[in-house]
Design an enzyme around this catalytic site. Structure first.
Site, short mmCIF file in Angstrom:
data_model
loop_
_atom_site.label_atom_id
_atom_site.label_comp_id
_atom_site.label_asym_id
_atom_site.label_seq_id
_atom_site.Cartn_x
_atom_site.Cartn_y
_atom_site.Cartn_z
N ASP A 8 0.79 -1.24 0.00
CA ASP A 8 0.00 0.00 0.00
C ASP A 8 0.82 1.29 0.00
O ASP A 8 0.50 2.23 0.75
CB ASP A 8 -0.99 0.01 1.19
CG ASP A 8 -2.06 -1.07 1.08
OD1 ASP A 8 -1.99 -1.88 0.14
OD2 ASP A 8 -2.96 -1.09 1.93
N ASP B 225 -4.54 -0.72 -2.07
CA ASP B 225 -5.89 -0.64 -1.51
C ASP B 225 -6.72 0.00 -2.63
O ASP B 225 -6.30 1.02 -3.22
CB ASP B 225 -5.82 0.27 -0.26
CG ASP B 225 -6.80 -0.12 0.81
OD1 ASP B 225 -7.14 -1.31 0.93
OD2 ASP B 225 -7.24 0.80 1.54
N HIS C 22 -10.59 0.76 -3.36
CA HIS C 22 -11.99 0.72 -2.92
C HIS C 22 -12.96 1.36 -3.91
O HIS C 22 -12.62 2.38 -4.54
CB HIS C 22 -12.13 1.48 -1.60
CG HIS C 22 -11.36 0.90 -0.46
ND1 HIS C 22 -11.43 -0.43 -0.10
CD2 HIS C 22 -10.50 1.49 0.44
CE1 HIS C 22 -10.65 -0.63 0.96
NE2 HIS C 22 -10.08 0.51 1.30
N LYS D 272 -6.84 -4.86 -3.61
CA LYS D 272 -7.68 -5.44 -2.54
C LYS D 272 -8.66 -4.40 -2.02
O LYS D 272 -8.46 -3.19 -2.23
CB LYS D 272 -6.78 -5.94 -1.40
CG LYS D 272 -5.98 -4.83 -0.77
CD LYS D 272 -4.98 -5.35 0.23
CE LYS D 272 -4.15 -4.22 0.79
NZ LYS D 272 -4.93 -3.16 1.49
N CYS E 211 -2.32 -3.23 7.38
CA CYS E 211 -2.14 -4.10 6.21
C CYS E 211 -0.84 -4.89 6.25
O CYS E 211 -0.79 -6.03 5.78
CB CYS E 211 -2.26 -3.27 4.93
SG CYS E 211 -3.94 -2.66 4.72
C1 VGL Z 1 -5.02 0.39 5.45
C2 VGL Z 1 -6.62 1.35 6.75
C3 VGL Z 1 -7.57 1.22 5.76
C4 VGL Z 1 -3.57 -0.02 5.30
C5 VGL Z 1 -5.96 0.22 4.43
O1 VGL Z 1 -3.06 0.00 4.17
O2 VGL Z 1 -2.94 -0.34 6.33
N1 VGL Z 1 -5.37 0.93 6.60
N2 VGL Z 1 -7.22 0.64 4.60
ZN ZN Z 2 -8.65 0.79 2.93
#
Ligand code: VGL
Ligand code: ZN
Length: 218
Positions: free
Chosen positions: A10, A54, A56, A114, A159
């Site tokens: 991420d 990430d 969404h 994801k 994550c």
């Molecule tokens: C993450 C919070 C929400 C991360 C992803 O990459 O750690 N944290 N979505």
């Molecule tokens: Zn997220």
């Protein structure tokens, strides 16, 4: 010979503070940019580099904005799972979801996206949070004879932790490069607790200077 993979978790605009090349992200992890040079050099030492994003939909149910009356940081139950509510972040195809500009993305062999299902959050690179659906990453790694999985990126307490724990459950040897990770630390002890949990699961949490000498030097 078993091979080594690096999973870069991420490293996206929304998870990093402002630089002269980008504005602050919606869910900026403190010092999130500091790990980019180290990750860029680590990527040179691996047989295989996988990066997660990430990713969404705009109405993802991990967003506080989808729950009228709720605030960022509150914890709710979502489909039977505990869910922290986040600011809107990493919306598919937006600049916030793109990799940070200084990440040397030509060194990435494979990208895992994801969190695409509106109804369930997905911290791990391997499964969604209920472990109901798998990404194809475990098979992808096994097909390439990867036995050792190294983890770096954001965020240590979400994550990175979820990815390291799932990799252990799946039978990989897991190494977390702690100076190549940063934590959200909603609670100041979250990073330490995450490191503890990863160690208890059998992951080796180490400094980049302690990486095994079997990895090619740069
Ligand atoms: C993450 C919070 C929400 C991360 C992803 O990459 O750690 N944290 N979505
Ligand atoms: Zn997220």
């Amino acid at each position: 010979m078993s091979a080594n993979a690096l999973i870069v978790v991420d490293m996206q605009n929304d998870f990093t503070p402002a630089t002269d090349r980008k504005p602050a992200g919606a869910l900026a992890v403190p010092q999130g940019n500091d790990v980019v040079p180290l990750i860029n050099s680590l990527m040179d030492r691996f047989d295989l580099v996988v990066a997660t994003q990430d990713w969404h939909p705009p109405d993802h149910l991990s967003f506080a904005s989808q729950h009228p009356g709720r605030k960022v940081g509150e914890v709710i139950e979502l489909d039977g799972l505990t869910q922290v509510l986040w600011p809107d972040h990493c919306v598919q195809e937006t600049p916030g979801a793109a990799f940070v500009p200084d990440l040397e993305t030509h060194k990435i062999d494979h990208v895992v996206r994801k969190g695409t299902d509106r109804h369930i959050d997905s911290y791990s690179a391997f499964f969604d949070n209920g472990r109901r659906k798998a990404t194809n990453l475990a098979r992808f790694l096994r097909e390439r004879d990867i036995a050792n999985v190294y983890v770096a990126g954001l965020a240590t307490d979400y994550c990175v932790k979820a990815t390291a724990l799932d990799a252990r459950r799946l039978g990989f040897n897991v190494y977390v490069v702690r100076d190549a990770c940063r934590a959200v630390n909603l609670k100041p002890t979250d990073e330490e607790e995450a490191i503890q949990a990863m160690r208890e699961a059998g992951a080796k949490v180490m400094h980049s200077s302690e990486l095994p000498s079997t990895l090619p030097a740069v």
